[in-house]
Design an enzyme around this catalytic site. Structure first.
Site, PDB file in Angstrom:
ATOM      1  N   SER A 301      41.004  14.785  37.757  1.00 47.08           N
ATOM      2  CA  SER A 301      40.814  15.309  39.093  1.00 47.08           C
ATOM      3  C   SER A 301      40.075  14.359  40.032  1.00 47.08           C
ATOM      4  O   SER A 301      40.641  13.389  40.504  1.00 47.08           O
ATOM      5  CB  SER A 301      40.151  16.681  39.039  1.00 47.08           C
ATOM      6  OG  SER A 301      38.941  16.656  38.347  1.00 47.08           O
ATOM      7  N   ASP A 312      45.789   2.180  45.127  1.00 47.82           N
ATOM      8  CA  ASP A 312      46.775   2.085  46.200  1.00 47.82           C
ATOM      9  C   ASP A 312      46.368   1.078  47.266  1.00 47.82           C
ATOM     10  O   ASP A 312      47.218   0.408  47.861  1.00 47.82           O
ATOM     11  CB  ASP A 312      46.996   3.454  46.843  1.00 47.82           C
ATOM     12  CG  ASP A 312      47.921   4.339  46.015  1.00 47.82           C
ATOM     13  OD1 ASP A 312      48.330   3.905  44.917  1.00 47.82           O
ATOM     14  OD2 ASP A 312      48.241   5.463  46.460  1.00 47.82           O
ATOM     15  N   LYS A 326      45.346  15.857  36.468  1.00 46.48           N
ATOM     16  CA  LYS A 326      45.060  17.097  37.200  1.00 46.48           C
ATOM     17  C   LYS A 326      45.086  16.799  38.697  1.00 46.48           C
ATOM     18  O   LYS A 326      44.106  16.347  39.272  1.00 46.48           O
ATOM     19  CB  LYS A 326      43.718  17.689  36.803  1.00 46.48           C
ATOM     20  CG  LYS A 326      43.425  19.013  37.516  1.00 46.48           C
ATOM     21  CD  LYS A 326      42.092  19.581  37.101  1.00 46.48           C
ATOM     22  CE  LYS A 326      41.793  20.821  37.908  1.00 46.48           C
ATOM     23  NZ  LYS A 326      41.606  20.519  39.350  1.00 46.48           N
TER      24      LYS A 326
END
Length: 442
Positions: A301, A312, A326
């Site tokens: 998470s 990214d 998650k």
């Protein structure tokens, strides 16, 4: 009422109902939503069954418990992370997000009617007793957890300080049963631990995302920069292994600590109008120094938000094994004096638009640990994709979890050693930090 968004894991008003002719109106944020006659019949059916239980069950039931159980059954049927919290559980949850609570120091979820360990918290009774990610807890003080809600089971593991508790567990790999004896302690979660590796690398271990995490991280960076000298530091290792997540705003703040600009994460619910985007502010606390992030099968998470954002933006190289997967957000909705609802309200997406739900973050460089003979097969987590009733990824392509083992001694930690070699130029990174390609280290 305060909005709390979790990655583990506006506040809606408590849902109310009113009947008009053959329709039921559900209120959300002051707007009535009409339900069809079939829904109305089902609600009548619930009322009929409730009255039948009250009048005919062999022993007089507790009305409040019946209703709470019905509510929790409805929520847990949605996904593994939605649930009802009674007032005590809600209070305990708020204490935990502050970084201090009483208990064993263990992050858990419910799977197949038993409690599954997501990760033990460092330096707690659970970690010292040898609980591992993926272990299944079947009994608490000789009482089976089968039939208990997740909140009930957690409450049984909590209690007065210095009192004993016995856990019967099943190791996921070999199905062997073991019994552990623990003593409850005051759990003070030190969200970030830090140290120097040699005289040129800063190691930051983020154990959870509570209200103290960003401030702890900033304090650690400032302290190490002052001790080593900014010019001598070759880079930073951010260790998110076995970090089960926590508060969304802290995941955003930790990501922002290493970024100058750009999107960090977006959350998208059922209504496109509810989409939220979180972006970085100027000010990289590390002044652009190289960063390596360590993840494994226990990184979930909020940890995955940080890893995904830095990956990214090509701000960090991700090393380790695939994360838990998650990719959903839970909103805590206070219900006045009646506790709260933990409800999955959105999926989150990395800056490039990736949803990692039931997929996880693939490292740029896959480095696997040497697993001791006694632990082989016990180190694997199934990940989000292995949880019953989990939200399906929108492309229906799922990936399982990975090893969650971290050696107790740094000298045996192949992932950390690889990170240090990379920052010091001993090894060269040939994998792009995009998550699209994975380089496996030998």
């Amino acid at each position: 009422m305060r909005k709390l968004s979790y990655l583990m894991l506006g506040v809606a008003m408590g849902a109310g109902t009113a009947t008009i002719a053959s329709q039921t109106l559900f209120f959300k944020g002051g707007m009535a939503i009409a339900a069809g006659s079939e829904t109305y019949r089902k609600l009548n059916l619930f009322g009929d069954i409730f009255e039948k239980v009250r009048s005919d069950y062999v022993e007089a039931p507790n009305d409040a418990k019946l209703i709470e159980s019905a509510i929790n059954g409805m929520l847990t049927s949605l996904d593994p992370h939605s649930s009802y919290m009674d007032p005590k559980s809600f209070t305990d949850m708020r204490q935990q997000t502050k970084g201090e609570f009483g208990g064993l120091g263990i992050e858990v979820t419910m799977e197949d009617g038993v409690i599954k360990v997501v990760a033990p918290i460092d330096d707690t009774p659970a970690a010292k007793a040898g609980l591992l990610a993926g272990d299944l807890i079947t009994h608490i003080d000789d009482e089976p957890v089968q039939g208990l809600s997740l909140n009930d089971a957690v409450n049984k593991m909590r209690g007065p300080l210095n009192t004993p508790v016995r856990l019967k567990i099943i190791r996921a790999s070999n199905k062997q049963t073991d019994e552990l004896k623990l003593v409850r302690d005051k759990i003070q979660v030190r969200a970030v631990r830090y140290r120097k590796e040699g005289d040129d690398v800063v190691y930051l271990r983020v154990t959870s995302f509570n209200e103290q995490t960003f401030e702890n991280l900033k304090r650690g960076i400032d302290s190490m920069v002052q001790e080593l000298g900014a010019d001598k530091i070759k880079g930073f290792v951010v260790d998110l292994r076995n970090n089960p997540g926590g508060l969304l705003d802290q995941a955003v703040a930790v990501s922002d600590a290493f970024l100058e600009r750009g999107e960090i994460v977006s959350t998208r619910g059922r209504d496109p109008a509810d989409t939220q985007r979180f972006t970085a502010k100027a000010g990289d606390l590390t002044r652009g120094k190289p960063v390596v992030v360590l993840i494994n099968g226990g990184s979930a998470s909020a940890s995955e938000i940080v890893a995904g954002a830095l990956q990214d933006h090509k701000r960090a190289t991700i090393i380790g094994t695939r994360s838990f997967g998650k990719g959903s957000v839970q909103t805590i909705i206070p219900l006045r004096e009646q506790g709260a609802v933990r409800l999955t309200t959105a999926r989150y997406y990395t800056p490039s638009g990736r949803s990692i739900q039931a997929k996880g973050i693939d490292p740029d460089i896959k480095v696997e640990q040497e697993i001791p003979e006694a632990l082989r097969g016990k180190d694997e987590t199934k990940g989000e994709a292995g949880l019953r009733g989990h939200l399906k990824p929108q492309d229906n392509e799922e990936k399982g979890g990975s090893s969650a083992y971290v050696p107790p001694e740094a000298k045996d930690d192949k992932q950390l050693i690889y990170a240090l070699d990379l920052l010091r130029g001993v090894k060269v990174n040939q994998a792009p930090s995009t998550g699209a390609a994975v380089q496996k280290a030998n």
